[in-house]
Scaffold this active site. Structure first.
Site, short mmCIF file in Angstrom:
data_model
loop_
_atom_site.label_atom_id
_atom_site.label_comp_id
_atom_site.label_asym_id
_atom_site.label_seq_id
_atom_site.Cartn_x
_atom_site.Cartn_y
_atom_site.Cartn_z
N CYS A 47 -3.17 1.29 6.72
CA CYS A 47 -3.34 0.50 7.96
C CYS A 47 -4.06 1.32 9.03
O CYS A 47 -4.67 0.75 9.93
CB CYS A 47 -1.99 0.03 8.46
SG CYS A 47 -0.79 1.36 8.54
N GLU A 49 4.64 -4.64 11.98
CA GLU A 49 3.68 -3.53 11.83
C GLU A 49 2.49 -4.11 11.08
O GLU A 49 2.57 -4.35 9.87
CB GLU A 49 4.32 -2.38 11.03
CG GLU A 49 5.58 -1.80 11.65
CD GLU A 49 5.30 -1.00 12.91
OE1 GLU A 49 4.17 -0.54 13.11
OE2 GLU A 49 6.23 -0.86 13.73
N ASN A 67 0.79 -1.24 0.00
CA ASN A 67 0.00 0.00 0.00
C ASN A 67 0.82 1.29 0.00
O ASN A 67 0.39 2.29 -0.54
CB ASN A 67 -1.04 -0.01 1.13
CG ASN A 67 -0.43 -0.14 2.50
OD1 ASN A 67 0.67 -0.66 2.66
ND2 ASN A 67 -1.14 0.34 3.50
#
Ligand code: NAP
Length: 474
Positions: free
Chosen positions: A281, A247, A151
């Site tokens: 996210c 993450e 992303n």
């Protein structure tokens, strides 16, 4: 169609096998890149291991290489942004911001490379330790294995590569298979900036094959992973006693109280639910609005969402480009349909337009057991629920397996500070969306959103070993 080689031990090579990279708007390949294999991963790790051990760089040399990289990227920013836009599908405007953030990350990392310090420990503060001189130093861990998502294919690579190099480590990088080309540009820039051979190696290829080979390799000292919780958990299991930072995902929540600025709350929530087609996210997914302003909030939200234009990422008028694939757009449509069957109200959008384009979607009357609320949707979808008391809102925000960041819109300082204290996430953002991230600050989640912190200074701590030296002066 341009063909890209991969970098191993300072050599750009072909491997006989190619991965096609698709333009996410036209859904046609626009480039291909050589695919690595398990043997090449072994060679890349060996080269990285040799580089940091045999050709150590002084902090000043690292500073110069990283500063030069920033200068080179300033020159190449539009070209890199074009590639990001094509391989991810995000708008060119968004891609340009992403490339600009990497310029900053190079500069932040250059500066941090000069600030890696230890401290003097006052040993004689403990009785019986007179005439001892103790101090600490931070040393590179060695080879850092970086595995990155699709992303933010350039900035999230930078968030790993920049601190790793600033701390004197060497890197083996596996980018997401959907978006590997901007990583080629990262390697080219560092090479041109003077990074010696072996310090950065690029091994694109399928997660199951290349990721597996990386995780099996015992010469990698530290893994820096950003991606889905599913793969993150697998990595945590496989790395054993070797350290990693993970993450992972989220279903980020926002609280909007009746005393907040409504215009600000609607504008930020909508923009950050739809940015990068919702594939962030820390996208706004769950919005909790105080019941007495719900109607005003929804009216404004529905007015604003109608203004958003979905389409060609290179059209300056476009607000939302395609999702990463048609499959993901179809998956999102199925989730919306499921929520509707369970009683949610789709107030806007909810459908795939064509290819990987998805309508900006607003859903009301959602309950906490719906997938759309409790799982990570990772799509341009904003869900709304209400609360009466502030405590109830805090409890609802915390009722999530994730804990990356949360947002609170309020003009009441007591509520803001109460939220900062009580919300169980890695970050609480006051009067902005949870999607706010400043690249020199700490960033990382708790619960299923991961372990460890990024942000150059904080990642450097993770990517170095703290050693204590004690001298007996008796
Ligand atoms: P993903 O499917 O987990 O993929 C991430 C990376 O892991 C890719 O390079 C992938 O390779 C690789 N991989 C896949 N299977 C693997 C395996 N078995 N072993 C080792 N590596 C493997 O995630 P994604 O779809 O690219 O990204 C979306 C997710 O990332 C979301 O959950 C999002 O929330 C999260 N994310 C988190 C942050 C954060 O900072 N917390 C930031 C951005 C994104 P392939 O591409 O070849 O499959």
């Amino acid at each position: 169609m341009k063909k890209y080689k991969i970098l191993i031990n300072g050599e750009w090579i072909e491997t006989g096998k190619w991965i096609d990279v698709v333009d996410k708007y036209h859904l046609k390949p626009f480039a291909s890149i050589a695919a690595a294999n398990a043997d090449l991963v072994g060679g890349a790790v060996a080269a990285a291991d040799k580089a940091w051990r045999e050709k150590p760089l002084t902090p000043f040399q690292r500073y110069e290489i990283l500063m030069n990289s920033g200068e080179i990227l300033k020159r190449r920013q539009d070209e890199v942004a074009e590639t990001i836009s094509q391989e991810v599908g995000k708008t060119f405007k968004e891609a340009k911001v992403e490339a600009g953030r990497v310029i900053n990350n190079f500069i932040i990392a250059a500066e941090e490379s000069k600030r890696i310090v230890g401290e003097i420990i006052p040993a004689d503060a403990i009785q019986g330790n007179e005439n001892r001189f103790c101090f600490t130093m931070r040393q590179p861990k060695g080879v850092i294995g970086c595995i990155t998502p699709f992303n933010f294919p350039f900035n999230l690579v930078a968030h790993k590569v920049c601190p790793a190099l600033a701390a004197g480590n060497a890197v083996v990088l596996k980018p997401a298979s959907a978006t590997p080309i901007s990583s080629v540009m990262m390697c080219e820039i560092l090479e041109e900036a003077g990074l010696p051979a072996g310090y950065i190696n690029l091994v694109p290829g399928a997660g199951e094959e290349i990721g597996h080979a990386l995780l099996e390799n015992q010469d990698i000292a530290f893994y820096s992973f950003t991606g889905s919780p599913k793969v993150g958990k697998e990595i945590a299991q496989k790395t054993g006693l070797r350290q990693c930072s993970l993450e992972l995902g989220s279903n980020s929540g926002v609280i909007v109280t009746a005393d907040a600025s409504l215009d600000l709350a609607v504008e930020k929530c909508l923009r950050m639910a739809m940015a990068n087609a919702g594939q962030v996210c820390i996208s706004v997914q769950r919005v909790l609005v105080e019941e007495k302003i719900k109607n005003d909030f929804m009216d404004l939200m529905l007015e604003k969402v109608k203004e958003l234009k979905v389409g060609d990422p290179f059209d300056p008028e476009t607000d939302i480009g395609p999702m990463i694939s048609e499959k993901e757009a179809l998956r999102t449509e199925a989730w919306v349909e499921e929520a509707a069957r369970q009683g949610a109200l789709v107030l806007h959008g909810g459908k795939r337009i064509k290819g990987a384009l998805f309508e900006p979607t607003i859903i009301d009357q959602i309950t906490s057991d719906m997938k759309m609320w409790c799982e990570e949707v990772f799509a341009p979808v904003l869900c709304v629920a209400t609360f009466k008391e502030f405590d109830e809102a805090l409890q609802k925000i915390n009722d999530s397996k994730y804990g990356l960041q949360a947002g609170v819109f309020t003009s009441n300082i007591n509520k803001a500070l109460e939220a900062a204290k009580v919300i169980q996430t890695g970050g609480v953002i006051i009067n902005d969306a949870p999607s706010y991230r400043v690249d020199n600050g700490p960033y990382g989640g708790i619960k299923e959103s991961g372990i460890g912190k990024e942000g150059v200074k904080y990642a450097i701590e993770e990517m170095t070993n703290l050693k204590v030296i004690a001298v007996n002066l008796n």
